[in-house]
Design an enzyme around this catalytic site. Sequence first.
Site, mmCIF file in Angstrom:
data_model
loop_
_atom_site.group_PDB
_atom_site.id
_atom_site.type_symbol
_atom_site.label_atom_id
_atom_site.label_comp_id
_atom_site.label_asym_id
_atom_site.label_seq_id
_atom_site.Cartn_x
_atom_site.Cartn_y
_atom_site.Cartn_z
ATOM 1 N N GLU A 32 38.114 10.366 12.556
ATOM 2 C CA GLU A 32 37.603 9.004 12.665
ATOM 3 C C GLU A 32 36.415 8.860 13.629
ATOM 4 O O GLU A 32 36.496 8.149 14.639
ATOM 5 C CB GLU A 32 38.735 8.043 13.052
ATOM 6 N N GLU B 286 45.669 10.302 7.069
ATOM 7 C CA GLU B 286 46.471 9.290 7.759
ATOM 8 C C GLU B 286 46.676 8.127 6.809
ATOM 9 O O GLU B 286 45.744 7.727 6.094
ATOM 10 C CB GLU B 286 45.772 8.732 9.012
HETATM 11 O O1 IFM Z 1 46.996 5.502 15.923
HETATM 12 C C1 IFM Z 1 45.807 5.505 15.203
HETATM 13 C C2 IFM Z 1 45.258 6.907 15.119
HETATM 14 O O2 IFM Z 1 45.077 7.471 16.368
HETATM 15 C C3 IFM Z 1 43.934 6.897 14.401
HETATM 16 N N1 IFM Z 1 44.020 6.202 13.157
HETATM 17 C C4 IFM Z 1 44.658 4.914 13.127
HETATM 18 C C5 IFM Z 1 46.010 5.000 13.806
HETATM 19 C C6 IFM Z 1 46.724 3.640 13.754
HETATM 20 O O3 IFM Z 1 45.919 2.634 14.273
#
Ligand code: IFM
Length: 443
Positions: free
Chosen positions: A163, A349
Amino acid sequence: MSLKFPDGFTFGYATSSYQIEGAVHDDGRTDSVWDTFCREPGRIADGSSGDTACDHYRLWPSDLDLLKSLGAGAYLFSTAWPRVMAGSKPNPAGLDFYSRLVDGLLERGITPFIKLYHWDLPQALQDKGGWINRDTASRFADYAAVTVRRLGDRVKRWVSHNEPWCVSMLGSQIGNFPPGHRDLKEALLVGHHLLLSHGMAADPIRAMGGAGTLYGYAPNYVPAYPATDRDEDIQAARRFEGYFNNWFIDPVFGLGYPEEMVRYYGSLVPEIKPGDMEAIAVVPDFLGINYYNSSVIHHRSGDWKPEIEDVPMPGVWKTADRDVWAPGLYDTLKAVNDRWKPKELFVTENGAATLDPEPENGTVADPDRVRYFREHLPEVLRAVNAGIPVKGYFAWSLMDNFEWDKGYTLRYGVTHVDFKTQKRTVKQSGHWLSELYRTKTLP
Ligand code: IFM
């Protein structure tokens, strides 16, 4: 439509170092920017920090048993740069920790996927400017080389950045992540150096990792839908995608920065030195996509960035912090495949924060999180069945953890963590997901 995921499809869980490890002063770990940020009053919703978090640094053997019991075939975690490096030298004790973790995973038949950067920059590097200092990209390549040299005999899947939009924009444009600045020009420079570091780390990773090493990249992706069919809203949605998605992905696929955004940003675009775009253009062997939500966009005149409007769409519902629109995951995978044609795609994710009750009768009732997964997994399978090369799915997250500026006020785990006792209790969503992971079939 087949309800079964293909043989060889990878199912797992994701976490990150600062969010779960704790032990921030053990065995030579030095401060990261998050340690510093958490100490600044008002930065974290509940005034907390990752000092102890899930105490995973000590509890890792039972956490790996937990992973196994939840049906994980793979585990995506990050190494902490300030644990692995002691300044410019390797920190043997920090590397030993990850080496034990990797062995523990392999003993349990779980494939490790390692992210090198999930936001815990050493504070010592921040003191020299952090990601606005071009030298940080070279330091990242050194750290990557050290990590892969030690673990690359057993770990074959590496991710440079998780990210990068968050690091750039939440850190330097919006300001609720470290270093807490509000300056879009700085944010774009940070982004440029993050991208450069992805490119610079590729050679050492491939050289140290040896045969079979695969190099990945894991941006977050938010598909944008125009609020109306007015041209200005359509343009604003395109701009949002340029700002959020394409700016951070086009360059690694050798497309340079998106033209439209370069024109839009004008003098905010960072200085690009000769050779930079070629250095950045290391096409990932696999692309990870972190997907949580979609956006509905309408044009707001005079602003540099389109506003996200909370326009009710049929079927949209809310978790504790986000709107939920599961078809957006399919749209994302399709858009990503159409634009960049990655060799392999992973959902690195996907998950939900919900307002969970306390454990009762050995579990936690979290029907909204079950609903979230129940709605999103079919979208992944839909993409697979459409021929999009999605090879795996990682749920966020293995367990409740430190949710950055929200501290412990948001819980994303499929396992409940009692942060006083460190007791883990698998939630109903964990049971639901592990059943799917075992059968590889949608219920
Ligand atoms: O917890 C975060 C993670 O570190 C990065 N992506 C989004 C998740 C939830 O907000």
